[in-house]
Scaffold this motif. Structure first.
Motif, PDB file in Angstrom:
ATOM      1  N   ALA A 146       0.834  -1.206   0.000  1.00 20.70           N
ATOM      2  CA  ALA A 146       0.000   0.000   0.000  1.00 20.70           C
ATOM      3  C   ALA A 146       0.871   1.258   0.000  1.00 20.70           C
ATOM      4  O   ALA A 146       0.568   2.236  -0.710  1.00 20.70           O
ATOM      5  CB  ALA A 146      -0.933  -0.005   1.210  1.00 20.70           C
ATOM      6  N   GLN A 147       1.956   1.250   0.773  1.00 22.29           N
ATOM      7  CA  GLN A 147       2.858   2.398   0.830  1.00 22.29           C
ATOM      8  C   GLN A 147       3.508   2.646  -0.537  1.00 22.29           C
ATOM      9  O   GLN A 147       3.586   3.779  -0.999  1.00 22.29           O
ATOM     10  CB  GLN A 147       3.937   2.169   1.902  1.00 22.29           C
ATOM     11  N   ILE A 148       3.962   1.591  -1.184  1.00 26.72           N
ATOM     12  CA  ILE A 148       4.585   1.706  -2.508  1.00 26.72           C
ATOM     13  C   ILE A 148       3.578   2.246  -3.513  1.00 26.72           C
ATOM     14  O   ILE A 148       3.895   3.132  -4.316  1.00 26.72           O
ATOM     15  CB  ILE A 148       5.159   0.341  -2.966  1.00 26.72           C
ATOM     16  N   LYS A 149       2.361   1.732  -3.463  1.00 25.82           N
ATOM     17  CA  LYS A 149       1.320   2.186  -4.390  1.00 25.82           C
ATOM     18  C   LYS A 149       1.043   3.675  -4.178  1.00 25.82           C
ATOM     19  O   LYS A 149       0.914   4.436  -5.139  1.00 25.82           O
ATOM     20  CB  LYS A 149       0.054   1.355  -4.196  1.00 25.82           C
ATOM     21  N   LYS A 150       1.004   4.101  -2.901  1.00 24.57           N
ATOM     22  CA  LYS A 150       0.750   5.515  -2.582  1.00 24.57           C
ATOM     23  C   LYS A 150       1.889   6.392  -3.096  1.00 24.57           C
ATOM     24  O   LYS A 150       1.653   7.458  -3.683  1.00 24.57           O
ATOM     25  CB  LYS A 150       0.589   5.686  -1.073  1.00 24.57           C
ATOM     26  N   GLU A 151       3.129   5.954  -2.894  1.00 27.71           N
ATOM     27  CA  GLU A 151       4.291   6.733  -3.322  1.00 27.71           C
ATOM     28  C   GLU A 151       4.417   6.821  -4.839  1.00 27.71           C
ATOM     29  O   GLU A 151       5.067   7.720  -5.360  1.00 27.71           O
ATOM     30  CB  GLU A 151       5.587   6.108  -2.760  1.00 27.71           C
ATOM     31  N   ASN A 152       3.801   5.889  -5.537  1.00 22.14           N
ATOM     32  CA  ASN A 152       3.927   5.845  -7.005  1.00 22.14           C
ATOM     33  C   ASN A 152       2.611   6.077  -7.726  1.00 22.14           C
ATOM     34  O   ASN A 152       2.457   5.631  -8.865  1.00 22.14           O
ATOM     35  CB  ASN A 152       4.558   4.510  -7.417  1.00 22.14           C
ATOM     36  N   GLU A 153       1.696   6.773  -7.080  1.00 20.27           N
ATOM     37  CA  GLU A 153       0.396   7.063  -7.712  1.00 20.27           C
ATOM     38  C   GLU A 153       0.577   7.793  -9.029  1.00 20.27           C
ATOM     39  O   GLU A 153      -0.184   7.577  -9.967  1.00 20.27           O
ATOM     40  CB  GLU A 153      -0.468   7.905  -6.773  1.00 20.27           C
ATOM     41  N   TRP A 154       1.572   8.649  -9.091  1.00 20.11           N
ATOM     42  CA  TRP A 154       1.841   9.430 -10.305  1.00 20.11           C
ATOM     43  C   TRP A 154       2.058   8.511 -11.521  1.00 20.11           C
ATOM     44  O   TRP A 154       1.701   8.852 -12.639  1.00 20.11           O
ATOM     45  CB  TRP A 154       3.043  10.343 -10.129  1.00 20.11           C
ATOM     46  N   ALA A 155       2.641   7.352 -11.304  1.00 19.33           N
ATOM     47  CA  ALA A 155       2.931   6.439 -12.407  1.00 19.33           C
ATOM     48  C   ALA A 155       1.674   5.720 -12.892  1.00 19.33           C
ATOM     49  O   ALA A 155       1.571   5.327 -14.045  1.00 19.33           O
ATOM     50  CB  ALA A 155       3.982   5.413 -11.998  1.00 19.33           C
TER      51      ALA A 155
END
Length: 158
Positions: A146-155
């Motif tokens: 979930a943290q990775i997904k949040k940090e990479n929402e831009w992608a």
């Protein structure tokens, strides 16, 4: 003729023009001079060295690349010439061994070819498909995912 010795003790004799496509070997020859002793390549097996020599023989008449221009030139992965495409069509294990050896021996065009091949392999694949293709274990916890997904929402927006 230049002698190259693989990590498993096999010696190959190649023309100087073939050998010096490797910046590592070119620098060794410039620094130490030529001798009858083989140049040891402790990180390269005979199987891989044989493939690298095949590549270097085919490309020995290519114009030398200029490091400054080469590093600044945008790279594409869809501009592989037919001979190179056939040459690099190998099993995944050998492909990665060629990548490691071309990096170690500093043969930028061959390293680029291997990288383009890997890029083409993963193009349009999901993370799950890539993990399966390269046998990568997904060991993230749900919180980490979930943290990775949040940090990479831009992608994800593209």
């Amino acid at each position: 003729m230049i002698k190259l010795q693989s990590s498993d003790g096999t010696t190959f004799e190649v023309e100087r023009s073939v050998a010096i496509q490797s910046v590592l070997i070119k620098n060794l020859l410039e620094d130490l001079g030529e001798s009858d002793s083989p140049i040891p390549l402790p990180n390269v097996t005979a199987k891989v060295l044989e493939k690298i020599i095949e590549y270097c023989k085919y490309h020995m008449d290519d114009p030398p690349f200029l490091v400054d221009e080469y590093d600044e030139t945008p790279k594409r992965s869809d501009d592989i010439i037919p001979w190179d495409e056939k040459f690099i069509t190998v099993d995944q294990e050998l492909l990665f061994e060629i990548l490691l050896a071309s990096n170690y021996m500093d043969i930028k065009p061959l390293l680029d070819l291997g990288c383009k091949t890997v890029a083409n392999m993963i193009r349009n694949k999901s993370a799950e498909e890539i993990r399966k293709m390269f046998n990568i274990v997904d060991d993230f916890s749900e919180e980490e995912r979930a943290q990775i997904k949040k940090e990479n929402e831009w992608a994800e927006a593209h």
